[in-house]
Design a protein around this motif. Structure first.
Motif, PDB file in Angstrom:
ATOM      1  N   GLU A 191      -5.845  20.938   4.449  1.00  0.00           N
ATOM      2  CA  GLU A 191      -6.421  20.327   5.646  1.00  0.00           C
ATOM      3  C   GLU A 191      -7.943  20.443   5.637  1.00  0.00           C
ATOM      4  N   LYS A 192      -8.451  21.563   5.164  1.00  0.00           N
ATOM      5  CA  LYS A 192      -9.897  21.765   5.103  1.00  0.00           C
ATOM      6  C   LYS A 192     -10.559  20.730   4.202  1.00  0.00           C
ATOM      7  N   HIS A 193      -9.863  20.366   3.130  1.00  0.00           N
ATOM      8  CA  HIS A 193     -10.417  19.401   2.177  1.00  0.00           C
ATOM      9  C   HIS A 193     -10.061  17.947   2.532  1.00  0.00           C
ATOM     10  N   GLY A 194      -9.441  17.763   3.672  1.00  0.00           N
ATOM     11  CA  GLY A 194      -9.213  16.401   4.165  1.00  0.00           C
ATOM     12  C   GLY A 194      -8.165  15.606   3.414  1.00  0.00           C
ATOM     13  N   VAL A 195      -7.123  16.270   2.903  1.00  0.00           N
ATOM     14  CA  VAL A 195      -6.105  15.556   2.133  1.00  0.00           C
ATOM     15  C   VAL A 195      -5.415  14.503   2.998  1.00  0.00           C
ATOM     16  N   ARG A 196      -5.083  14.838   4.220  1.00  0.00           N
ATOM     17  CA  ARG A 196      -4.401  13.892   5.103  1.00  0.00           C
ATOM     18  C   ARG A 196      -5.282  12.658   5.355  1.00  0.00           C
ATOM     19  N   ALA A 197      -6.550  12.900   5.671  1.00  0.00           N
ATOM     20  CA  ALA A 197      -7.472  11.791   5.925  1.00  0.00           C
ATOM     21  C   ALA A 197      -7.692  10.956   4.674  1.00  0.00           C
ATOM     22  N   ALA A 198      -7.738  11.621   3.521  1.00  0.00           N
ATOM     23  CA  ALA A 198      -7.927  10.896   2.265  1.00  0.00           C
ATOM     24  C   ALA A 198      -6.759   9.961   1.994  1.00  0.00           C
ATOM     25  N   LEU A 199      -5.544  10.400   2.290  1.00  0.00           N
ATOM     26  CA  LEU A 199      -4.378   9.545   2.093  1.00  0.00           C
ATOM     27  C   LEU A 199      -4.413   8.339   3.035  1.00  0.00           C
ATOM     28  N   LEU A 200      -4.793   8.567   4.281  1.00  0.00           N
ATOM     29  CA  LEU A 200      -4.917   7.456   5.220  1.00  0.00           C
ATOM     30  C   LEU A 200      -5.934   6.434   4.728  1.00  0.00           C
ATOM     31  N   ASP A 201      -7.076   6.915   4.262  1.00  0.00           N
ATOM     32  CA  ASP A 201      -8.103   6.017   3.753  1.00  0.00           C
ATOM     33  C   ASP A 201      -7.628   5.284   2.499  1.00  0.00           C
ATOM     34  N   ALA A 202      -6.902   6.000   1.637  1.00  0.00           N
ATOM     35  CA  ALA A 202      -6.420   5.401   0.391  1.00  0.00           C
ATOM     36  C   ALA A 202      -5.460   4.254   0.675  1.00  0.00           C
ATOM     37  N   LEU A 203      -4.536   4.454   1.598  1.00  0.00           N
ATOM     38  CA  LEU A 203      -3.566   3.409   1.899  1.00  0.00           C
ATOM     39  C   LEU A 203      -4.225   2.213   2.583  1.00  0.00           C
ATOM     40  N   ALA A 209       0.814  -1.209   0.000  1.00  0.00           N
ATOM     41  CA  ALA A 209       0.000   0.000   0.000  1.00  0.00           C
ATOM     42  C   ALA A 209       0.849   1.261   0.000  1.00  0.00           C
ATOM     43  N   LEU A 210       1.954   1.229   0.735  1.00  0.00           N
ATOM     44  CA  LEU A 210       2.737   2.440   0.936  1.00  0.00           C
ATOM     45  C   LEU A 210       3.718   2.713  -0.205  1.00  0.00           C
ATOM     46  N   SER A 211       4.619   1.766  -0.462  1.00  0.00           N
ATOM     47  CA  SER A 211       5.641   2.017  -1.483  1.00  0.00           C
ATOM     48  C   SER A 211       5.377   1.291  -2.793  1.00  0.00           C
ATOM     49  N   ALA A 237       2.162   5.933  -7.723  1.00  0.00           N
ATOM     50  CA  ALA A 237       0.917   6.433  -8.322  1.00  0.00           C
ATOM     51  C   ALA A 237       0.371   7.617  -7.552  1.00  0.00           C
ATOM     52  N   TYR A 238       0.507   7.607  -6.219  1.00  0.00           N
ATOM     53  CA  TYR A 238       0.000   8.730  -5.431  1.00  0.00           C
ATOM     54  C   TYR A 238       0.777   9.999  -5.759  1.00  0.00           C
ATOM     55  N   PHE A 239       2.102   9.872  -5.856  1.00  0.00           N
ATOM     56  CA  PHE A 239       2.918  11.043  -6.171  1.00  0.00           C
ATOM     57  C   PHE A 239       2.621  11.566  -7.581  1.00  0.00           C
ATOM     58  N   TYR A 240       2.408  10.645  -8.517  1.00  0.00           N
ATOM     59  CA  TYR A 240       2.087  11.089  -9.873  1.00  0.00           C
ATOM     60  C   TYR A 240       0.755  11.825  -9.904  1.00  0.00           C
ATOM     61  N   LEU A 241      -0.204  11.329  -9.125  1.00  0.00           N
ATOM     62  CA  LEU A 241      -1.510  11.982  -9.074  1.00  0.00           C
ATOM     63  C   LEU A 241      -1.393  13.391  -8.491  1.00  0.00           C
ATOM     64  N   ILE A 242      -0.619  13.518  -7.413  1.00  0.00           N
ATOM     65  CA  ILE A 242      -0.414  14.837  -6.814  1.00  0.00           C
ATOM     66  C   ILE A 242       0.325  15.758  -7.780  1.00  0.00           C
ATOM     67  N   ALA A 243       1.355  15.235  -8.446  1.00  0.00           N
ATOM     68  CA  ALA A 243       2.094  16.053  -9.419  1.00  0.00           C
ATOM     69  C   ALA A 243       1.186  16.499 -10.553  1.00  0.00           C
ATOM     70  N   GLU A 244       0.343  15.591 -11.035  1.00  0.00           N
ATOM     71  CA  GLU A 244      -0.601  15.932 -12.103  1.00  0.00           C
ATOM     72  C   GLU A 244      -1.518  17.073 -11.668  1.00  0.00           C
ATOM     73  N   ALA A 245      -2.050  16.974 -10.440  1.00  0.00           N
ATOM     74  CA  ALA A 245      -2.949  18.011  -9.946  1.00  0.00           C
ATOM     75  C   ALA A 245      -2.230  19.349  -9.797  1.00  0.00           C
ATOM     76  N   MET A 246      -0.985  19.322  -9.333  1.00  0.00           N
ATOM     77  CA  MET A 246      -0.233  20.566  -9.157  1.00  0.00           C
ATOM     78  C   MET A 246       0.120  21.206 -10.495  1.00  0.00           C
ATOM     79  N   ILE A 247       0.427  20.371 -11.479  1.00  0.00           N
ATOM     80  CA  ILE A 247       0.701  20.916 -12.818  1.00  0.00           C
ATOM     81  C   ILE A 247      -0.554  21.569 -13.389  1.00  0.00           C
TER      82      ILE A 247
END
Length: 270
Positions: free
Chosen positions: A243-255, A169-171, A176-186
């Motif tokens: 934090e307002k949009h629950g990014v931390r919680a979403a990552l916990l749930d995703a893993l 789940a983690l590594s 894929a998680y990093f690519y998704l975040i990079a895609e969103a930031m781009i």
């Protein structure tokens, strides 16, 4: 280990990365065997790496180490093929996500040493994170052989097999998680008015620099984040929104979901 013959059974992208790593580590191509489904794929690998394409039975007979790189749902049929030709003491290294070493132990000759491995796609650029776990009959010597196989692909760590689903789940899925975040930031950069190529370059180098600092500084991520977060500044405004949009919680749930899916895969295969 360089005198041992390694067979890669199922040579997709990850299997090819392992082959390339073994060659980089000094292993001779005549000590590398591969099995493939399509003759064209076999010809491609032979031309590119000089390896020998063999049947599954030949691989089991000739190799000292058999690396299983098939999809988890195909592993059972493959093990049925190699069992009659597998001599005692040969090492089996599994790259099959989700499958426990017990899956192999019940399908292979009694006492066969099995090592479970979870690596990830940065193996293709020599930056993998690989976790290695021994089965019931695997010794420290077998673990050392597996580490020598995967060290050329990046970093390795030994973990108890009970932690492998968490590693998956983690590594294993982590890139894929990093690519998704990079895609969103781009995309955000484009929204803010930057040309796409500029936004891409900014985010990629920022990711490389941040990862390097995280690895080399030895500091906790919180300390590194706080160093960027000035009082009443731009970064804290952005972090508040995350934090307002629950990014931390979403990552916990995703893993957790990825870990649970790994367990499901194992349950379906057993």
């Amino acid at each position: 280990m360089t005198q041992q013959t390694v067979a890669m059974l199922g040579t997709g992208k990850m299997g090819e990365a392992v082959l390339a790593g073994l060659l980089r580590s000094g292993r001779s191509a005549d000590r590398l065997l591969v099995t493939v489904r399509r003759p064209a794929r076999g010809a491609e690998l032979t031309e590119k790496y000089g390896v020998t394409v063999v049947t599954t039975a030949e691989a089991a007979e000739r190799a000292d180490v058999l690396a299983i790189g098939t999809k988890p749902q195909d592993a059972g049929a493959l093990l049925d093929e190699i069992r009659p030709s597998l001599a005692p003491g040969k090492l089996v290294v599994s790259l099959c996500a989700g499958l426990p070493t017990s899956f192999f132990a019940t399908r292979l000759p009694e006492g066969t040493p099995v090592i479970r491995v979870m690596t990830n796609t940065p193996a293709l650029v020599g930056q993998a994170m690989t976790a290695i776990s021994p089965g019931a009959h695997a010794t420290d010597e077998h673990l050392a052989v597996a580490e020598q196989m995967f060290t050329p692909l990046g970093a390795t760590v030994r973990v108890p097999e009970s932690q492998q689903d968490a590693v998956t789940a983690l590594s294993g899925s982590g890139p894929a998680y990093f690519y998704l975040i990079a895609e969103a930031m781009i995309e955000a950069g484009v929204l803010l008015g930057l040309p796409r190529q500029v936004a891409h370059e900014l985010i990629v180098q920022t990711a490389i620099g941040s990862a390097t600092m995280l690895r080399d500084s030895g500091d906790h991520p919180v300390k590194l984040r706080e160093a960027v977060t000035s009082p009443a500044g731009t970064t804290i405004a952005a972090v508040r929104e995350l934090e307002k949009h629950g990014v931390r919680a979403a990552l916990l749930d995703a893993l957790e979901a990825a870990r649970d899916r790994a367990r499901e895969i194992a349950g379906q295969a057993l």
